[in-house]
Design a protein around this motif. Structure first.
Motif, PDB file in Angstrom:
ATOM      1  N   ILE A 167      43.047 -15.003  15.040  1.00 51.09           N
ATOM      2  CA  ILE A 167      41.966 -15.463  14.154  1.00 51.09           C
ATOM      3  C   ILE A 167      42.249 -16.883  13.647  1.00 51.09           C
ATOM      4  CG2 ILE A 167      40.797 -15.080  11.936  1.00 51.09           C
ATOM      5  CD1 ILE A 167      41.356 -12.091  12.276  1.00 51.09           C
ATOM      6  N   TYR A 168      43.494 -17.131  13.234  1.00 51.23           N
ATOM      7  CA  TYR A 168      43.795 -18.381  12.531  1.00 51.23           C
ATOM      8  C   TYR A 168      44.549 -19.401  13.379  1.00 51.23           C
ATOM      9  CZ  TYR A 168      42.340 -15.579   8.551  1.00 51.23           C
ATOM     10  OH  TYR A 168      41.605 -14.793   7.697  1.00 51.23           O
ATOM     11  N   GLY A 169      44.884 -19.039  14.623  1.00 47.01           N
ATOM     12  CA  GLY A 169      45.573 -19.986  15.496  1.00 47.01           C
ATOM     13  C   GLY A 169      47.075 -19.987  15.257  1.00 47.01           C
TER      14      GLY A 169
ATOM     15  N   PHE B 247      31.809  -9.389   3.741  1.00 48.39           N
ATOM     16  CA  PHE B 247      32.343  -9.808   2.433  1.00 48.39           C
ATOM     17  C   PHE B 247      32.840 -11.252   2.462  1.00 48.39           C
ATOM     18  CE2 PHE B 247      36.928  -9.809   3.151  1.00 48.39           C
ATOM     19  CZ  PHE B 247      37.146  -8.849   4.137  1.00 48.39           C
ATOM     20  N   ARG B 248      32.953 -11.829   3.660  1.00 48.12           N
ATOM     21  CA  ARG B 248      33.398 -13.229   3.763  1.00 48.12           C
ATOM     22  C   ARG B 248      32.237 -14.216   3.851  1.00 48.12           C
ATOM     23  NH1 ARG B 248      38.922 -12.690   4.993  1.00 48.12           N
ATOM     24  NH2 ARG B 248      39.353 -10.769   6.131  1.00 48.12           N
ATOM     25  N   HIS B 249      31.031 -13.723   3.730  1.00 50.40           N
ATOM     26  CA  HIS B 249      29.883 -14.583   4.048  1.00 50.40           C
ATOM     27  C   HIS B 249      29.446 -15.488   2.904  1.00 50.40           C
ATOM     28  CE1 HIS B 249      28.463 -11.943   7.669  1.00 50.40           C
ATOM     29  NE2 HIS B 249      29.728 -12.312   7.744  1.00 50.40           N
TER      30      HIS B 249
ATOM     31  N   VAL C 212      40.301 -28.456   0.480  1.00 50.28           N
ATOM     32  CA  VAL C 212      40.672 -27.171  -0.103  1.00 50.28           C
ATOM     33  C   VAL C 212      40.308 -26.034   0.849  1.00 50.28           C
ATOM     34  CG1 VAL C 212      40.360 -25.607  -2.064  1.00 50.28           C
ATOM     35  CG2 VAL C 212      40.208 -28.092  -2.424  1.00 50.28           C
ATOM     36  N   ASN C 213      41.318 -25.262   1.244  1.00 52.23           N
ATOM     37  CA  ASN C 213      41.043 -23.969   1.872  1.00 52.23           C
ATOM     38  C   ASN C 213      41.447 -22.909   0.857  1.00 52.23           C
ATOM     39  OD1 ASN C 213      40.875 -21.570   3.240  1.00 52.23           O
ATOM     40  ND2 ASN C 213      41.784 -22.346   5.135  1.00 52.23           N
ATOM     41  N   PRO C 214      40.446 -22.280   0.229  1.00 51.28           N
ATOM     42  CA  PRO C 214      40.734 -21.335  -0.853  1.00 51.28           C
ATOM     43  C   PRO C 214      41.082 -19.940  -0.355  1.00 51.28           C
ATOM     44  CG  PRO C 214      38.383 -21.537  -0.565  1.00 51.28           C
ATOM     45  CD  PRO C 214      39.004 -22.486   0.428  1.00 51.28           C
ATOM     46  N   GLY C 215      41.106 -19.732   0.981  1.00 49.30           N
ATOM     47  CA  GLY C 215      41.327 -18.377   1.478  1.00 49.30           C
ATOM     48  C   GLY C 215      40.269 -17.441   0.908  1.00 49.30           C
ATOM     49  N   ALA C 216      40.681 -16.229   0.616  1.00 48.13           N
ATOM     50  CA  ALA C 216      39.721 -15.234   0.133  1.00 48.13           C
ATOM     51  C   ALA C 216      39.231 -15.515  -1.287  1.00 48.13           C
ATOM     52  CB  ALA C 216      40.330 -13.836   0.217  1.00 48.13           C
ATOM     53  N   LEU C 217      39.814 -16.497  -1.958  1.00 46.01           N
ATOM     54  CA  LEU C 217      39.290 -16.861  -3.284  1.00 46.01           C
ATOM     55  C   LEU C 217      37.891 -17.463  -3.183  1.00 46.01           C
ATOM     56  CD1 LEU C 217      42.517 -18.282  -4.952  1.00 46.01           C
ATOM     57  CD2 LEU C 217      41.338 -16.141  -5.505  1.00 46.01           C
ATOM     58  N   MET C 218      37.486 -17.815  -1.952  1.00 45.01           N
ATOM     59  CA  MET C 218      36.105 -18.261  -1.769  1.00 45.01           C
ATOM     60  C   MET C 218      35.118 -17.198  -2.265  1.00 45.01           C
ATOM     61  SD  MET C 218      35.523 -17.619   2.361  1.00 45.01           S
ATOM     62  CE  MET C 218      33.814 -18.161   2.432  1.00 45.01           C
ATOM     63  N   ILE C 219      35.522 -15.951  -2.171  1.00 42.89           N
ATOM     64  CA  ILE C 219      34.581 -14.856  -2.376  1.00 42.89           C
ATOM     65  C   ILE C 219      34.276 -14.641  -3.858  1.00 42.89           C
ATOM     66  CG2 ILE C 219      34.280 -12.356  -2.084  1.00 42.89           C
ATOM     67  CD1 ILE C 219      36.277 -12.755   0.394  1.00 42.89           C
TER      68      ILE C 219
ATOM     69  N   SER D 185      51.936 -17.496  12.146  1.00 41.85           N
ATOM     70  CA  SER D 185      52.202 -16.096  12.504  1.00 41.85           C
ATOM     71  C   SER D 185      51.197 -15.141  11.866  1.00 41.85           C
ATOM     72  CB  SER D 185      53.619 -15.701  12.088  1.00 41.85           C
ATOM     73  OG  SER D 185      53.763 -15.842  10.697  1.00 41.85           O
ATOM     74  N   ARG D 186      50.290 -15.659  11.059  1.00 43.03           N
ATOM     75  CA  ARG D 186      49.284 -14.804  10.421  1.00 43.03           C
ATOM     76  C   ARG D 186      48.101 -14.605  11.360  1.00 43.03           C
ATOM     77  NH1 ARG D 186      45.069 -16.321   5.517  1.00 43.03           N
ATOM     78  NH2 ARG D 186      44.142 -14.252   5.408  1.00 43.03           N
ATOM     79  N   GLU D 187      47.899 -13.384  11.806  1.00 43.42           N
ATOM     80  CA  GLU D 187      46.755 -13.060  12.664  1.00 43.42           C
ATOM     81  C   GLU D 187      46.385 -14.262  13.549  1.00 43.42           C
ATOM     82  OE1 GLU D 187      43.806 -10.178  10.661  1.00 43.42           O
ATOM     83  OE2 GLU D 187      44.474 -11.464   9.010  1.00 43.42           O
TER      84      GLU D 187
ATOM     85  N   GLY E 249      45.163 -21.971  -0.268  1.00 47.26           N
ATOM     86  CA  GLY E 249      45.259 -20.817  -1.138  1.00 47.26           C
ATOM     87  C   GLY E 249      46.039 -19.658  -0.541  1.00 47.26           C
ATOM     88  N   PRO E 250      45.785 -18.470  -1.062  1.00 45.61           N
ATOM     89  CA  PRO E 250      46.567 -17.289  -0.721  1.00 45.61           C
ATOM     90  C   PRO E 250      46.651 -17.010   0.779  1.00 45.61           C
ATOM     91  CG  PRO E 250      45.075 -16.803  -2.534  1.00 45.61           C
ATOM     92  CD  PRO E 250      44.763 -18.195  -2.083  1.00 45.61           C
ATOM     93  N   ASN E 251      47.846 -16.660   1.211  1.00 43.42           N
ATOM     94  CA  ASN E 251      48.128 -16.226   2.589  1.00 43.42           C
ATOM     95  C   ASN E 251      48.073 -17.347   3.621  1.00 43.42           C
ATOM     96  OD1 ASN E 251      48.467 -13.329   2.057  1.00 43.42           O
ATOM     97  ND2 ASN E 251      46.304 -13.417   1.490  1.00 43.42           N
TER      98      ASN E 251
ATOM     99  N   VAL F 183      37.389 -26.083   3.548  1.00 45.23           N
ATOM    100  CA  VAL F 183      37.701 -25.826   4.960  1.00 45.23           C
ATOM    101  C   VAL F 183      38.064 -24.354   5.139  1.00 45.23           C
ATOM    102  CG1 VAL F 183      39.354 -26.300   6.817  1.00 45.23           C
ATOM    103  CG2 VAL F 183      38.499 -28.188   5.430  1.00 45.23           C
ATOM    104  N   HIS F 184      37.531 -23.761   6.189  1.00 43.73           N
ATOM    105  CA  HIS F 184      37.995 -22.443   6.631  1.00 43.73           C
ATOM    106  C   HIS F 184      38.302 -22.521   8.116  1.00 43.73           C
ATOM    107  CE1 HIS F 184      37.042 -20.569   2.839  1.00 43.73           C
ATOM    108  NE2 HIS F 184      35.918 -21.261   2.845  1.00 43.73           N
ATOM    109  N   LEU F 185      39.479 -22.057   8.487  1.00 45.29           N
ATOM    110  CA  LEU F 185      39.873 -22.078   9.899  1.00 45.29           C
ATOM    111  C   LEU F 185      38.928 -21.240  10.750  1.00 45.29           C
ATOM    112  CD1 LEU F 185      43.504 -21.486   8.853  1.00 45.29           C
ATOM    113  CD2 LEU F 185      42.962 -23.330  10.435  1.00 45.29           C
ATOM    114  N   SER F 186      38.651 -20.044  10.275  1.00 43.27           N
ATOM    115  CA  SER F 186      37.824 -19.115  11.056  1.00 43.27           C
ATOM    116  C   SER F 186      36.356 -19.302  10.682  1.00 43.27           C
ATOM    117  CB  SER F 186      38.254 -17.675  10.766  1.00 43.27           C
ATOM    118  OG  SER F 186      38.063 -17.365   9.387  1.00 43.27           O
ATOM    119  N   ASN F 187      35.495 -18.840  11.584  1.00 44.47           N
ATOM    120  CA  ASN F 187      34.068 -18.843  11.276  1.00 44.47           C
ATOM    121  C   ASN F 187      33.772 -17.609  10.434  1.00 44.47           C
ATOM    122  OD1 ASN F 187      31.332 -18.707  11.129  1.00 44.47           O
ATOM    123  ND2 ASN F 187      30.968 -18.823  13.329  1.00 44.47           N
ATOM    124  N   VAL F 188      33.743 -17.822   9.133  1.00 43.96           N
ATOM    125  CA  VAL F 188      33.626 -16.684   8.213  1.00 43.96           C
ATOM    126  C   VAL F 188      32.318 -15.912   8.415  1.00 43.96           C
ATOM    127  CG1 VAL F 188      35.193 -17.551   6.457  1.00 43.96           C
ATOM    128  CG2 VAL F 188      32.803 -18.257   6.390  1.00 43.96           C
ATOM    129  N   TRP F 189      31.296 -16.570   8.938  1.00 43.97           N
ATOM    130  CA  TRP F 189      30.012 -15.878   9.140  1.00 43.97           C
ATOM    131  C   TRP F 189      30.022 -14.998  10.390  1.00 43.97           C
ATOM    132  CZ3 TRP F 189      29.523 -21.204   7.636  1.00 43.97           C
ATOM    133  CH2 TRP F 189      29.240 -21.343   6.272  1.00 43.97           C
TER     134      TRP F 189
END
Ligand code: DQA
Length: 142
Positions: free
Chosen positions: A21-23, A108-110, A71-78, A16-18, A8-10, A97-103
């Motif tokens: 956080i994302y490797g 707002f990512r929880h 599916v990694n939905p990015g912030a659409l998970m929220i 090169s994105r953060e 998904g988004p971003n 799947v989320h690359l980062s540990n959202v918790w």
């Protein structure tokens, strides 16, 4: 047979994105890795990345013939309620799947409005999470 890898988004700017956080793996690296994991079952990966929810929904509607999805939905998970409805009608197992540990991050990512529909969720393991999701599909899809 084809596996849908939907980001998904971003997520198109991974690498090169953060990177703290994302490797540093790019989306192309991840797509290749997933391809390697499913090749043994004779599956091919159909990789799509969209920055817009509507395009993700269209891709899902066009993918009912796939054997499963990652599916990694990015912030659409929220709050991606329309994406949720699209996934509810997807007839095959799919993994979130989320690359980062959202918790471990901002509150707002929880929550994920999508996760209750997923066959499983892999969080916080970076790019390896996509490989593990691919292995899970290989192991569980009849
Ligand atoms: C992400 C986590 C989300 O909270 C964030 O909005 C992303 C990436 C991850 O893979 O860690 O875009 O889905």
């Amino acid at each position: 047979p084809e596996v849908l890898l939907l980001n998904g988004p971003n997520l198109g700017i991974l690498g090169s994105r953060e990177p703290e956080i994302y490797g540093t793996d790019t989306l192309a690296d991840i797509e290749r890795a997933v391809g390697e994991e499913v090749a043994g079952r004779g599956w091919r990966v159909v990789a799509r990345q969209h920055d817009c929810e509507g395009e993700m929904i269209r891709t899902i509607q066009d993918s009912y013939e796939t054997v499963g999805a990652i599916v990694n939905p990015g912030a659409l998970m929220i709050a991606g309620w329309s994406l949720r409805d699209a996934l509810a009608n997807y007839p095959r197992p799919w993994l979130e799947v989320h690359l980062s540990n959202v918790w471990a991050r901002e509150s707002f990512r929880h929550d994920s409005v999508l996760a209750p529909l997923a066959a499983g969720v892999i969080v916080g393991l970076g790019a390896l999470g996509y490989r593990l999701a691919a292995r899970a599909l290989v192991a569980t899809v009849p």
